[in-house]
Write an enzyme that holds these catalytic residues in place. Structure first.
Site, mmCIF file in Angstrom:
data_model
loop_
_atom_site.group_PDB
_atom_site.id
_atom_site.type_symbol
_atom_site.label_atom_id
_atom_site.label_comp_id
_atom_site.label_asym_id
_atom_site.label_seq_id
_atom_site.Cartn_x
_atom_site.Cartn_y
_atom_site.Cartn_z
ATOM 1 N N ASN A 1 0.867 -1.180 0.000
ATOM 2 C CA ASN A 1 0.000 0.000 0.000
ATOM 3 C C ASN A 1 0.901 1.226 0.000
ATOM 4 O O ASN A 1 1.443 1.612 1.035
ATOM 5 C CB ASN A 1 -0.890 0.017 1.237
ATOM 6 C CG ASN A 1 -1.848 -1.155 1.254
ATOM 7 O OD1 ASN A 1 -2.826 -1.166 0.504
ATOM 8 N ND2 ASN A 1 -1.542 -2.156 2.069
ATOM 9 N N GLU A 2 1.073 1.793 -1.180
ATOM 10 C CA GLU A 2 1.927 2.966 -1.298
ATOM 11 C C GLU A 2 1.200 4.177 -0.715
ATOM 12 O O GLU A 2 -0.032 4.137 -0.543
ATOM 13 C CB GLU A 2 2.266 3.209 -2.783
ATOM 14 C CG GLU A 2 2.961 2.040 -3.476
ATOM 15 C CD GLU A 2 4.417 1.819 -3.020
ATOM 16 O OE1 GLU A 2 4.872 2.468 -2.073
ATOM 17 O OE2 GLU A 2 5.089 0.969 -3.635
ATOM 18 N N PRO A 3 1.933 5.248 -0.364
ATOM 19 C CA PRO A 3 1.270 6.448 0.164
ATOM 20 C C PRO A 3 0.128 6.866 -0.762
ATOM 21 O O PRO A 3 0.264 6.810 -1.986
ATOM 22 C CB PRO A 3 2.380 7.495 0.169
ATOM 23 C CG PRO A 3 3.632 6.698 0.305
ATOM 24 C CD PRO A 3 3.391 5.423 -0.455
ATOM 25 N N SER B 1 -2.740 5.288 -0.584
ATOM 26 C CA SER B 1 -3.692 4.160 -0.608
ATOM 27 C C SER B 1 -4.828 4.468 0.351
ATOM 28 O O SER B 1 -4.595 4.941 1.460
ATOM 29 C CB SER B 1 -3.019 2.867 -0.146
ATOM 30 O OG SER B 1 -1.976 2.519 -1.012
ATOM 31 N N THR C 1 9.901 1.994 -4.833
ATOM 32 C CA THR C 1 9.777 0.606 -4.372
ATOM 33 C C THR C 1 10.421 -0.341 -5.383
ATOM 34 O O THR C 1 11.147 -1.272 -5.011
ATOM 35 C CB THR C 1 8.285 0.257 -4.178
ATOM 36 O OG1 THR C 1 7.755 1.136 -3.183
ATOM 37 C CG2 THR C 1 8.094 -1.188 -3.762
#
Ligand code: F6R
Length: 237
Positions: A159-161, A163, A178
């Protein structure tokens, strides 16, 4: 250790340990206590598990507790956070393979109790499989203890920023940082998959207890941000 995406009912606490090994032993002991109590009551323990460098010491300690101190993991049910997509199970890059080599092959967790998002699905099978993953967690009464690392972007699982707080298990696109961080393991960034299956922010934070572990100077900045976000009840940015 803290949880970076607080829900209203979540209490967060940040604890510093002198070494990563001491932190790993602390978390392993918490798992050990819960598993033994649940075993005595004839009940399962549901664990949410992470891959990566962060939980290696924890898994080593769980193996030691199993082999030397009789920790019986036969009633433990596990749900892994994520898997690259697409990804074969045999690939040296698969989280399926990594989890078996690092933990599952050395303890007595029953194969049918192990759940890892399936990187071999066809694209049109993904949504139903993700919903089924969530259904299985719910059917077991939710996750008792969730193990988390944190990426340099601040991601938990993949869950990247940005999300959504209410996100569930789903297919996501990976952040370029990532992918760059993963490049060494894939012999170059161009070989890193662009997508992954991941549990969502809500799926993770519904766990009864979350241990977010972070070690090393390179994580200091993001841990500081995460701890501040936790203290202020805001999203991590
Ligand atoms: C792995 C995962 C990731 C990692 C994070 C930190 O299952 O969900 O979010 O926890 O990328 O990775 P390491 O521990 O290698 O620094």
């Amino acid at each position: 250790m803290t949880s970076p995406h607080p829900l209203p009912h979540t209490r967060t606490r940040t604890v510093k340990f002198p070494t990563a090994a001491v932190a790993a032993r602390y978390v392993a002991k918490e798992i050990d206590k819960l598993v033994r109590a649940r075993n005595a009551a004839g009940k399962p323990t549901v664990l949410g598990l992470a891959t990566g460098s962060t939980p290696v010491g924890l898994y080593r300690e769980l193996i030691r507790l199993h082999k030397d101190e009789g920790l019986d993991l036969s009633r433990v049910v596990t749900f892994n956070l994520d898997e690259y997509f697409p990804m074969t199970r045999e690939s040296q890059h698969s989280y399926f393979r990594w989890m078996h080599e690092t933990l599952f092959n050395h303890v007595n967790i029953a194969p049918e109790n192990i759940h890892i998002p399936d990187g071999t699905l066809k694209p049109d099978e993904v949504d139903a499989a993700c919903a089924e993953y969530e259904r299985k967690i719910a059917a077991l009464g939710g996750i008792d203890i969730q193990i988390l690392g944190i990426g340099r972007t601040g991601h938990i699982a993949f869950n990247e920023p940005g999300s959504p707080q209410n996100s569930r298990t789903r297919l996501v696109t990976l952040d370029s940082i990532t992918r760059r961080d993963a490049a060494d393991g894939f012999f170059g960034e161009k070989n890193v998959p662009h997508h992954a299956l991941t549990m969502g922010v809500a799926s993770i934070l519904e766990a009864r207890r979350v241990f977010l572990m972070a070690f090393g100077e390179h994580k200091a900045g993001i841990v500081y941000k995460a701890a501040r976000a936790g203290a202020h009840g805001s999203h991590l940015r």
